[in-house]
Design an enzyme around this catalytic site. Sequence first.
Site, PDB file in Angstrom:
ATOM      1  N   ARG B 123       0.805  -1.233   0.000  1.00  7.55           N
ATOM      2  CA  ARG B 123       0.000   0.000   0.000  1.00  7.55           C
ATOM      3  C   ARG B 123       0.837   1.282   0.000  1.00  7.55           C
ATOM      4  NH1 ARG B 123      -2.547  -3.384   3.519  1.00  7.55           N
ATOM      5  NH2 ARG B 123      -4.489  -4.275   2.703  1.00  7.55           N
ATOM      6  N   LYS B 144       2.221  11.472 -10.946  1.00  8.20           N
ATOM      7  CA  LYS B 144       1.322  10.545 -11.645  1.00  8.20           C
ATOM      8  C   LYS B 144       2.095   9.290 -12.016  1.00  8.20           C
ATOM      9  CE  LYS B 144      -1.999  13.145 -14.355  1.00  8.20           C
ATOM     10  NZ  LYS B 144      -2.196  13.387 -15.806  1.00  8.20           N
ATOM     11  N   GLU B 186       8.458  18.230 -25.297  1.00  4.66           N
ATOM     12  CA  GLU B 186       7.751  18.532 -24.036  1.00  4.66           C
ATOM     13  C   GLU B 186       8.388  19.741 -23.347  1.00  4.66           C
ATOM     14  OE1 GLU B 186       4.947  17.163 -22.822  1.00  4.66           O
ATOM     15  OE2 GLU B 186       4.868  15.073 -23.494  1.00  4.66           O
ATOM     16  N   LYS B 228       6.673  22.749 -14.770  1.00  3.06           N
ATOM     17  CA  LYS B 228       5.762  21.655 -14.422  1.00  3.06           C
ATOM     18  C   LYS B 228       5.493  21.676 -12.921  1.00  3.06           C
ATOM     19  CE  LYS B 228       3.944  17.254 -14.918  1.00  3.06           C
ATOM     20  NZ  LYS B 228       3.999  15.949 -15.556  1.00  3.06           N
ATOM     21  N   GLU B 238      -5.067  17.242 -10.014  1.00  5.52           N
ATOM     22  CA  GLU B 238      -5.605  17.398 -11.349  1.00  5.52           C
ATOM     23  C   GLU B 238      -7.069  17.826 -11.381  1.00  5.52           C
ATOM     24  OE1 GLU B 238      -5.043  14.003 -13.906  1.00  5.52           O
ATOM     25  OE2 GLU B 238      -4.673  15.339 -15.565  1.00  5.52           O
ATOM     26  N   ARG B 242      -3.976  22.118 -13.894  1.00  2.00           N
ATOM     27  CA  ARG B 242      -3.087  21.099 -14.427  1.00  2.00           C
ATOM     28  C   ARG B 242      -3.406  20.755 -15.893  1.00  2.00           C
ATOM     29  NH1 ARG B 242      -0.549  16.509 -10.539  1.00  2.00           N
ATOM     30  NH2 ARG B 242       0.499  15.321 -12.103  1.00  2.00           N
ATOM     31  N   ASN B 246      -1.636  19.913 -20.929  1.00  2.00           N
ATOM     32  CA  ASN B 246      -2.080  19.138 -22.083  1.00  2.00           C
ATOM     33  C   ASN B 246      -2.033  19.911 -23.391  1.00  2.00           C
ATOM     34  OD1 ASN B 246      -2.598  16.660 -20.831  1.00  2.00           O
ATOM     35  ND2 ASN B 246      -4.485  17.486 -19.959  1.00  2.00           N
ATOM     36  N   HIS B 249      -1.885  18.049 -26.636  1.00  4.47           N
ATOM     37  CA  HIS B 249      -2.065  16.629 -26.349  1.00  4.47           C
ATOM     38  C   HIS B 249      -3.380  16.046 -26.862  1.00  4.47           C
ATOM     39  CE1 HIS B 249       1.566  16.914 -24.018  1.00  4.47           C
ATOM     40  NE2 HIS B 249       1.466  15.655 -23.601  1.00  4.47           N
ATOM     41  N   HIS B 253      -2.591  12.940 -28.880  1.00  5.18           N
ATOM     42  CA  HIS B 253      -3.001  11.584 -28.503  1.00  5.18           C
ATOM     43  C   HIS B 253      -3.775  10.912 -29.630  1.00  5.18           C
ATOM     44  CE1 HIS B 253      -2.681  12.430 -23.908  1.00  5.18           C
ATOM     45  NE2 HIS B 253      -1.572  11.892 -24.372  1.00  5.18           N
ATOM     46  N   HIS B 266       5.411  10.016 -29.035  1.00  5.02           N
ATOM     47  CA  HIS B 266       4.581  10.954 -28.288  1.00  5.02           C
ATOM     48  C   HIS B 266       5.011  12.418 -28.494  1.00  5.02           C
ATOM     49  CE1 HIS B 266       2.081  12.525 -25.085  1.00  5.02           C
ATOM     50  NE2 HIS B 266       3.140  13.060 -24.508  1.00  5.02           N
TER      51      HIS B 266
END
Lengths: 364, 364
Positions: B123, B144, B186, B228, B238, B242, B246, B249, B253, B266
């Site tokens: 955990r 993330k 990026e 960032k 998020e 945040r 993107n 993106h 994507h 990417h």
Amino acid sequence: MKELTVDLGERSYPIYIGEGILDQIGGLFDKHGISKISPILLVTDSHVAEHHLAPIMGKLQESGYSVVSHIVAAGEKSKSLGVLEDIVTTALQAGLDRKSTVVALGGGVVGDLAGFVAASYMRGIRFVQIPTTILAHDSSVGGKVAVNHPLAKNIIGAFHQPEMVLYDTATLQSLPERIVREGLSEMIKHGLIWDAEFTQWMEDNAEKLIALDQEALQYGLYQGCRVKSIVVSQDEKENDLRAILNLGHTIGHALEAVANYNELHHGEAISIGMVGSAKLAMKLGYPEHIYTVTKRILQKFGLPTRIPAHLDTDAIMSAMMHDKKFKEGTMVFIIPTAIGKVEINKNVSTAWVRDVVEQLKQEA
Amino acid sequence: MKELTVDLGERSYPIYIGEGILDQIGGLFDKHGISKISPILLVTDSHVAEHHLAPIMGKLQESGYSVVSHIVAAGEKSKSLGVLEDIVTTALQAGLDRKSTVVALGGGVVGDLAGFVAASYMRGIRFVQIPTTILAHDSSVGGKVAVNHPLAKNIIGAFHQPEMVLYDTATLQSLPERIVREGLSEMIKHGLIWDAEFTQWMEDNAEKLIALDQEALQYGLYQGCRVKSIVVSQDEKENDLRAILNLGHTIGHALEAVANYNELHHGEAISIGMVGSAKLAMKLGYPEHIYTVTKRILQKFGLPTRIPAHLDTDAIMSAMMHDKKFKEGTMVFIIPTAIGKVEINKNVSTAWVRDVVEQLKQEA
Ligand SMILES: NC(=O)c1ccc[n+]([C@@H]2O[C@H](COP(=O)([O-])OP(=O)(O)OC[C@H]3O[C@@H](n4cnc5c(N)ncnc54)[C@H](O)[C@@H]3O)[C@@H](O)[C@H]2O)c1
Ligand SMILES: NC(=O)c1ccc[n+]([C@@H]2O[C@H](COP(=O)([O-])OP(=O)(O)OC[C@H]3O[C@@H](n4cnc5c(N)ncnc54)[C@H](O)[C@@H]3O)[C@@H](O)[C@H]2O)c1
Ligand SMILES: [Zn+2]
Ligand SMILES: [Zn+2]
């Protein structure tokens, strides 16, 4: 309907306990702002589905919720990453999004599994528990969710608190008697670690509890959840106090493992473990009556109090040495110091434990 | 050695950036109280292992750490529950406990995968990131972590902040050039959403960055991480801000998916996406020079700015409609309003987007 709050600051949540409260599930979901736009995923197992799935799906749909169900095979084997991936397939196909809720309808297996789905799907969405076993009064409080790894139980998981717990005692009527008794074993544990009065009440109401008397069940579940929730509120992330919940579990887990996880159920194994802890207490100089009372109560509930003679003492000892509660060689045990009171004792000698294991094999 | 703090209250952590800082890994681990008793699990991939594993293992062992390594196959396919289970097997066999640390040595794939192991093993245990790609300046900030599901990327994961990030720019020397360029994409994004001056600096230093000039890299990574980290500090879980990360993106994507995740990397896909966002900005009445500058910079870095003509417009549109950023029918886009500034625009019409996709296929 009884209501209890698990007090965890921002993450506090209520436990509703009552007979037939699932009839009001729509209203309770509304009250807690469960989304009617984003689909709900209800996870359950094959046994529970047979008895309780259809009416709940019906009620939710009647109330305007969009809900999809996923039924896993009953049993501990479903607490795996493979099954988790299957459930996520269902979630994706149903279009679950960040505002969706996962509902666990079942015992501790479904609660732990569906809870980990909720904790990890899109990095965490909402979660509601609908426990259908007595043992689940334990597993539904505290936020521990997990799946098993082939080499270790509950090793992959998270802390993820539910939005609410709906405990409808009517669902317990379909439980096999052995599952009832082992669930009551954890309830006795909650008495023994925290509340002498509740322990006495349990002894006095053993027959009613085993017969699933609704009023007795509601009171017992309420008190069991209350004890667990007090302990958890004071120690959410398991640093210290929370260890007292492990009364009987060090010996119990070893017994479950050595009996290959089929001969002894969890609640049965910890029943024997609690007798063992009371015996260790005697070695530490605490009064014999703790042992006498502990054993008497467990026997009233038809729970085992001796180790099956064919289980090997060395195997039990070695399973215990691998238990994660032994840090850096020290042996830690939860020891009852009175009925309703325990201490975390870090100085229990291995020789004493072996001695107690031997005695438990000869126990009357 | 440059140092930057990601400011997240109790979960704040430092990013150390410098050439050869892994020589001091023992000291840095000591400073952060990484346990010498509990084993460390270092996760890396086959490419990175070849170049960088042995010296790091050596340094850690020299400093008295007990460390075991697990090497996964290089590539996105390793971000799976199956590989996670394999890593947990290694962790269990090595005896990792609650005081252990998981170290991710690699790019975004290893960071996300090992990060989710750290988040879920028992955990949650400690986690250290050692990024070895330029793109990983992005993935190592923000907490993330995730694995993929056969039907969706990054869908099973958690938020789990590292104890520290060790960015040794010397490790980047072994990167293939295409991976260098896409990582810089990026970095450009971080300039475009937040910092006009940094964007200008990137344009002026394109050649140095591509040539992996150590000083330029350190400055660029520092600024990229800084942007960032500011955004993430203001919105850890998020909710809103945040989303500006993107930029490029949504289209990006979709392009990756329609190109079957092999034709476009990417960083390349979002490069095209950022040009698309600048075109949408023009439709919304923002100055053309945003588009001109964006495209000019990306071209300086040898990044693609047009959609390969054989990719089907309908397929791209439909991939976009499934993107989770479209809530309840509204189309949300991150739109540049100046160089170094963006807005979250919730009213971009589908027709405009289709128009831009068509234009991007004809782009010079
Ligand atoms: N998360 C925690 O804090 C925590 C605490 C204790 C136990 N647990 C976990 O809980 C699990 C054990 O829980 P459990 O004993 O509830 O097991 P379970 O969920 O497997 O239920 C026991 C059996 O009863 C059946 N069943 C459940 N509800 C029923 C009903 N109403 N009618 C008929 N049959 C029903 C189930 O299908 C199963 O066969 C273990 O996996 C354990 O690790 C977790
Ligand atoms: N968590 C986040 O916030 C976040 C943000 C952006 C991207 N990501 C994830 O990051 C991943 C992409 O990251 P990436 O581009 O770093 O991919 P990657 O980790 O696959 O690395 C790209 C390639 O470079 C190789 N490589 C890495 N370091 C090397 C080195 N020093 N020398 C030689 N070869 C090396 C790798 O083996 C791989 O073949 C994706 O899975 C994406 O989802 C996550
Ligand atoms: Zn238990
Ligand atoms: Zn990206």
